[in-house]
Scaffold this motif. Structure first.
Motif, PDB file in Angstrom:
ATOM      1  N   ARG A  11      43.863  36.942  29.336  1.00 27.56           N
ATOM      2  CA  ARG A  11      44.489  35.903  30.347  1.00 27.56           C
ATOM      3  C   ARG A  11      43.604  35.172  31.053  1.00 27.56           C
ATOM      4  O   ARG A  11      43.334  33.911  31.148  1.00 27.56           O
ATOM      5  CB  ARG A  11      45.307  36.573  31.349  1.00 27.56           C
ATOM      6  CG  ARG A  11      46.858  37.145  30.837  1.00 27.56           C
ATOM      7  CD  ARG A  11      47.617  37.672  32.033  1.00 27.56           C
ATOM      8  NE  ARG A  11      49.124  37.935  31.324  1.00 27.56           N
ATOM      9  CZ  ARG A  11      49.416  39.036  31.463  1.00 27.56           C
ATOM     10  NH1 ARG A  11      48.754  40.138  32.060  1.00 27.56           N
ATOM     11  NH2 ARG A  11      50.562  39.594  31.325  1.00 27.56           N
ATOM     12  N   ASP A  12      42.254  35.676  31.532  1.00 30.64           N
ATOM     13  CA  ASP A  12      41.099  35.183  31.963  1.00 30.64           C
ATOM     14  C   ASP A  12      40.613  34.225  31.109  1.00 30.64           C
ATOM     15  O   ASP A  12      40.183  32.881  31.706  1.00 30.64           O
ATOM     16  CB  ASP A  12      40.038  36.098  32.458  1.00 30.64           C
ATOM     17  CG  ASP A  12      40.681  36.986  33.621  1.00 30.64           C
ATOM     18  OD1 ASP A  12      41.548  36.687  34.289  1.00 30.64           O
ATOM     19  OD2 ASP A  12      39.911  37.974  34.110  1.00 30.64           O
ATOM     20  N   LEU A  13      40.508  34.543  29.756  1.00 25.75           N
ATOM     21  CA  LEU A  13      39.998  33.492  29.008  1.00 25.75           C
ATOM     22  C   LEU A  13      40.950  32.039  28.756  1.00 25.75           C
ATOM     23  O   LEU A  13      40.507  30.964  29.009  1.00 25.75           O
ATOM     24  CB  LEU A  13      39.969  33.917  27.479  1.00 25.75           C
ATOM     25  CG  LEU A  13      38.536  34.958  27.599  1.00 25.75           C
ATOM     26  CD1 LEU A  13      38.657  35.500  26.131  1.00 25.75           C
ATOM     27  CD2 LEU A  13      37.152  34.400  27.869  1.00 25.75           C
ATOM     28  N   GLU A  14      42.152  32.200  28.652  1.00 30.29           N
ATOM     29  CA  GLU A  14      42.956  31.299  28.856  1.00 30.29           C
ATOM     30  C   GLU A  14      43.158  30.344  30.016  1.00 30.29           C
ATOM     31  O   GLU A  14      42.998  29.264  30.033  1.00 30.29           O
ATOM     32  CB  GLU A  14      44.618  31.962  28.452  1.00 30.29           C
ATOM     33  CG  GLU A  14      44.779  32.570  27.074  1.00 30.29           C
ATOM     34  CD  GLU A  14      46.123  32.993  26.929  1.00 30.29           C
ATOM     35  OE1 GLU A  14      46.466  33.478  25.866  1.00 30.29           O
ATOM     36  OE2 GLU A  14      46.710  33.432  27.931  1.00 30.29           O
ATOM     37  N   THR A  15      43.275  31.157  31.130  1.00 24.83           N
ATOM     38  CA  THR A  15      43.088  30.514  32.243  1.00 24.83           C
ATOM     39  C   THR A  15      41.669  29.577  32.474  1.00 24.83           C
ATOM     40  O   THR A  15      42.036  28.513  32.981  1.00 24.83           O
ATOM     41  CB  THR A  15      43.256  31.514  33.614  1.00 24.83           C
ATOM     42  OG1 THR A  15      44.326  32.007  33.428  1.00 24.83           O
ATOM     43  CG2 THR A  15      43.294  30.722  34.830  1.00 24.83           C
ATOM     44  N   ALA A  16      40.809  30.158  32.268  1.00 21.31           N
ATOM     45  CA  ALA A  16      39.562  29.554  32.452  1.00 21.31           C
ATOM     46  C   ALA A  16      39.496  28.024  31.293  1.00 21.31           C
ATOM     47  O   ALA A  16      38.845  26.831  31.585  1.00 21.31           O
ATOM     48  CB  ALA A  16      38.403  30.323  31.849  1.00 21.31           C
ATOM     49  N   GLY A  21      40.014  21.838  31.474  1.00 20.86           N
ATOM     50  CA  GLY A  21      40.586  20.824  30.782  1.00 20.86           C
ATOM     51  C   GLY A  21      40.285  21.101  29.266  1.00 20.86           C
ATOM     52  O   GLY A  21      40.670  20.005  28.558  1.00 20.86           O
ATOM     53  N   ALA A  22      39.912  22.070  28.877  1.00 20.24           N
ATOM     54  CA  ALA A  22      39.696  22.326  27.363  1.00 20.24           C
ATOM     55  C   ALA A  22      40.786  22.209  26.592  1.00 20.24           C
ATOM     56  O   ALA A  22      41.041  21.958  25.202  1.00 20.24           O
ATOM     57  CB  ALA A  22      38.901  23.527  27.044  1.00 20.24           C
ATOM     58  N   THR A  23      41.752  22.873  27.055  1.00 15.63           N
ATOM     59  CA  THR A  23      43.256  22.681  26.566  1.00 15.63           C
ATOM     60  C   THR A  23      44.340  22.964  27.386  1.00 15.63           C
ATOM     61  O   THR A  23      44.152  22.929  28.512  1.00 15.63           O
ATOM     62  CB  THR A  23      43.355  24.105  25.572  1.00 15.63           C
ATOM     63  OG1 THR A  23      44.504  24.090  24.738  1.00 15.63           O
ATOM     64  CG2 THR A  23      43.331  25.554  26.264  1.00 15.63           C
ATOM     65  N   THR A  24      45.541  23.046  26.927  1.00 19.86           N
ATOM     66  CA  THR A  24      46.777  23.324  28.043  1.00 19.86           C
ATOM     67  C   THR A  24      47.741  24.650  27.407  1.00 19.86           C
ATOM     68  O   THR A  24      47.463  25.005  26.146  1.00 19.86           O
ATOM     69  CB  THR A  24      47.848  22.164  27.810  1.00 19.86           C
ATOM     70  OG1 THR A  24      48.198  22.018  26.530  1.00 19.86           O
ATOM     71  CG2 THR A  24      47.023  20.638  28.028  1.00 19.86           C
ATOM     72  N   GLY A  25      48.485  24.877  28.384  1.00 22.83           N
ATOM     73  CA  GLY A  25      49.301  26.287  28.040  1.00 22.83           C
ATOM     74  C   GLY A  25      50.320  25.832  26.641  1.00 22.83           C
ATOM     75  O   GLY A  25      50.257  26.471  25.941  1.00 22.83           O
TER      76      GLY A  25
END
Length: 512
Positions: A11-16, A21-25
Motif C-alpha cells: 500500500r505504501d508503494l502504491e500510495t507513493a 503523479g506516476a500513476t493513478t489508482g
C-alpha cells in the motif's frame, strides 16, 4: 533474492506512486486486471480457444474492482461472463465504482450464488477479498465448501484468485475464523501484484494458492523487510586451492551415549560434506566403539563430561560447535555451561534446545549473532511459550503472530539466529533480518519429513560456521541447500542420503 511485501508495504508503494503523479489508482487496477488475464491464459493456454464461461466473484473493495476489470477483459475475448457482487452496487466507491461502470453488464448478488450455478463454468475468478481482509468470511462459505468438494473429486471449474484467496490472511498464511465458521476458497492459481505476500508461502498459504504468479505493476522500489532464501553464492562454498584443511575450519559435534549416536553422526557427516576442513565427534567413553565402527573421514574424541569438553576446547582451531542431536537432555544441560564461555560459533538443536528451555532461552543473549537455534514447532513452544501461544491464535486476533514475526521476536530476545523449522522454515537474526525458506510450490520436498533430516540441517549450518560464514547467512544457505539436496534425491529419501547429495547440488551451483 525474492522480496515479499506485507500489506502495509504494498500500500505504501502504491500510495507513493499515486502521490508523485506516476500513476493513478484506476490505472493500477486496470494493469492488475490485465495481468490476471495474461497469467491465467499462460497457466491454461486452452482457455484462449473456443467459447468459454466464467463466474467472477467480486467484493465491495479494490479486490472487487480488479475483478470487474477481469470480467470486462474476458467478455471482450468472447467469454460468457457472470458477475456476482458481495454487497450493494450503490455502495461501491472510488476506483472500484469506476471499474464497475466500465463493466456495464448485469450483476447478481453473491449471496444468491450457489455451487450449482458456477460448477459448469470453465473458470471461477475469486476477487471477493484480498489483502485488506481482517475478519472471517462466512457469507460465501456454502459456495466455497461446494467448490472444495468438487475439487476433491477432481471436478469443477478452475479457480484463479486475485492477489490472495478470499479468507486467507496475507501476513500469516492462516485462514480467518477456523472453527468459528470462517472459510477460504482454494485456488489453482493465485495472481498477485508487484511481489508475493508472506501468506503465499507461510503455513496453509501454498495449499490455498495452488500456484503463484506475480504481475509487475511498475511501482518504483521494493521496500520489503522479508525475503526468500536463494541459492548461495558459489564463492561461499568454494575452497581455496592454497588453503589446507585447518584453513576451512574444525567443527566439533557432541554425541550422546551408546545407542544414541546416530543423530550426531548425521550432523557431523553433513558438516564435513558442506566443506568443513575437519569434523570431530565428541562421544562419551561408553559410545566410543559404536561411533568408531561407523565413521571413516570423521575424527573421534572422548568427551565424557564438562571437564573433558573444556579440555578439548583448549584447541583454538576448533571454531564451531554443534550440540543437541541425540545428546540427551541431561548431558546437554551439563555441556551448555561450557558452551556459554566457549566463544565459538555454535548450533543448538534437539536436546540442547530442551536443556536451554530449562535454563532460560536468553542464556546466550550476551553473544548476539554467534549462536544458531534450530527449533521445530514443539521445541519453539518450550523455549518461547508466550510467542507459541500467539502463533496458535487465529489471524483475526489482535495479538496473533505470524511465523516471521514470532521468529524475529525470538531472535531479538535471545540474541541468536533462530531457524524455526517446517515446510515454511523461517530464519531470523537479532538485528531484524528475516528470510523464508519454503519447501513448497516448485521447491516442494515432502520427503524431508523423515527422521534425522533436522540433524543433517544442524550439521550443514555447523559446517558453514566452521568455514567462517556469518551465522545468519550460514542458516539461510544451509536451509536452501537442505531442500535442494532433498530434491536431488527425491522420493525414497532417508536422512543419510542428504549429505551424499550435496556434491551434486554444489556442482550444479557452479562451485569448483
Amino acid at each position: 533474492m525474492t522480496v515479499l511485501l506485507t500489506c502495509r508495504e504494498i500500500r505504501d508503494l502504491e500510495t507513493a506512486a499515486i502521490a508523485r503523479g506516476a500513476t493513478t489508482g484506476a490505472a493500477l487496477m486496470d494493469r492488475a486486471g490485465q495481468g490476471v488475464v495474461r497469467a491465467l491464459l499462460a497457466r491454461w493456454p486452452v482457455l484462449a480457444f473456443g467459447p468459454r464461461r466464467a463466474a467472477v466473484l467480486c467484493g465491495p473493495g479494490n479486490n472487487g474492482g480488479d475483478g470487474f476489470v477481469v470480467a470486462r477483459l474476458l467478455r471482450a475475448r468472447g467469454w460468457a461472463v457472470t458477475v456476482y457482487l458481495l454487497g450493494d452496487v450503490a455502495a461501491l466507491s472510488g476506483d472500484a465504482a469506476a471499474m464497475r461502470a466500465a463493466w456495464n453488464g448485469p450483476i447478481t448478488a453473491l449471496e444468491a450464488c450457489t455451487v450449482e450455478a458456477v460448477q459448469g463454468a470453465d473458470l471461477v475468478v475469486d476477487a471477493v477479498f484480498g489483502i485488506g481482509l481482517r475478519r472471517p468470511v462466512t457469507v460465501t462459505s456454502a459456495v466455497f465448501a461446494g467448490l472444495a468438494a468438487l475439487r476433491r473429486r477432481g471436478e469443477g471449474p478452475r479457480v484463479v484468485a486475485v492477489d490472495l484467496p478470499t479468507g486467507l490472511c496475507a501476513e500469516t498464511g492462516r485462514v480467518f475464523g477456523v472453527g468459528t465458521g470462517g472459510a477460504a476458497l482454494a485456488a489453482d492459481l493465485c495472481v498477485t501484484f508487484q511481489a508475493p505476500r508472506p501468506g503465499h508461502y507461510l503455513e496453509d498459504g501454498p495449499d490455498y494458492c495452488g500456484q503463484v504468479a506475480v504481475v509487475d505493476l511498475g511501482l518504483a522500489g521494493q521496500g520489503g523487510a522479508i525475503g526468500m532464501t536463494c541459492a548461495p553464492d558459489p564463492g561461499l562454498l568454494r575452497k581455496s586451492g592454497a588453503a589446507h584443511k585447518f584453513g576451512h575450519g574444525h567443527a566439533l559435534v557432541l554425541a550422546g551415549g551408546a545407542g544414541r549416536t546416530g543423530a550426531a553422526r548425521l550432523s557431523a557427516r553433513a558438516a564435513l560434506r558442506i566443506g568443513a576442513g575437519l569434523v570431530t565427534l565428541g562421544a562419551p567413553g561408553a559410545a566410543m566403539f559404536e561411533v568408531s565402527a561407523q565413521i571413516t573421514a570423521l575424527m573421534l574424541a572422548r568427551i565424557d563430561d564438562a571437564a573433558a569438553f573444556e579440555a578439548m576446547l583448549q584447541d583454538a582451531r576448533i571454531n564451531a560447535l554443534c550440540l543437541g542431536p541425540g545428546l540427551g537432555v541431561a548431558r546437554a544441560a551439563e555441556l551448555l555451561a561450557v558452551v556459554q564461555d566457549a566463544k565459538r560459533a555454535v548450533v543448538l538443536d534437539a536436546d540442547a534446545l530442551s536443556a536451554l528451555a530449562q535454563k532460560g532461552a536468553a542464556l546466550f543473549a550476551d553473544r548476539p549473532g554467534a549462536v544458531v537455534l534450530t527449533p521445530h514447532g514443539g521445541e519453539f513452544a518450550r523455549l518461547f511459550p508466550d510467542l507459541a501461544a500467539r502463533l496458535k491464535q487465529g489471524p483475526e486476533a489482535p495479538s496473533a503472530l505470524s511465523r516471521t514475526g514470532a521468529a524475529q521476536m525470538a531472535a531479538a530476545r535471545t540474541g541468536a539466529v533462530v531457524v524455526l523449522k517446517g515446510p515454511d522454515t523461517v530464519i531470523a537474526a537479532p538485528d531484524g533480518q528475516v528470510r523464508i525458506n519454503a519447501a513448497r510450490y516448485d521447491r516442494a520436498a515432502p520427503w524431508l519429513a523423515t527422521a534425522g533430516a533436522g540433524d543433517v540441517l544442524a550439521g550443514m549450518i555447523t559446517g558453514l560456521l566452521a568455514r567462517g560464514v556469518d551465522p545468519f547467512e550460514a542458516a539461510c544457505a544451509g536451509a536452501w541447500l537442505h531442500v535442494s539436496a532433498a530434491r536431488q534425491v527425491g522420493p525414497g529419501l532417508i536422512a543419510e542420503d542428504l549429505p551424499e547429495a550435496l556434491p551434486a547440488v554444489m556442482s550444479g551451483l557452479g562451485v569448483q
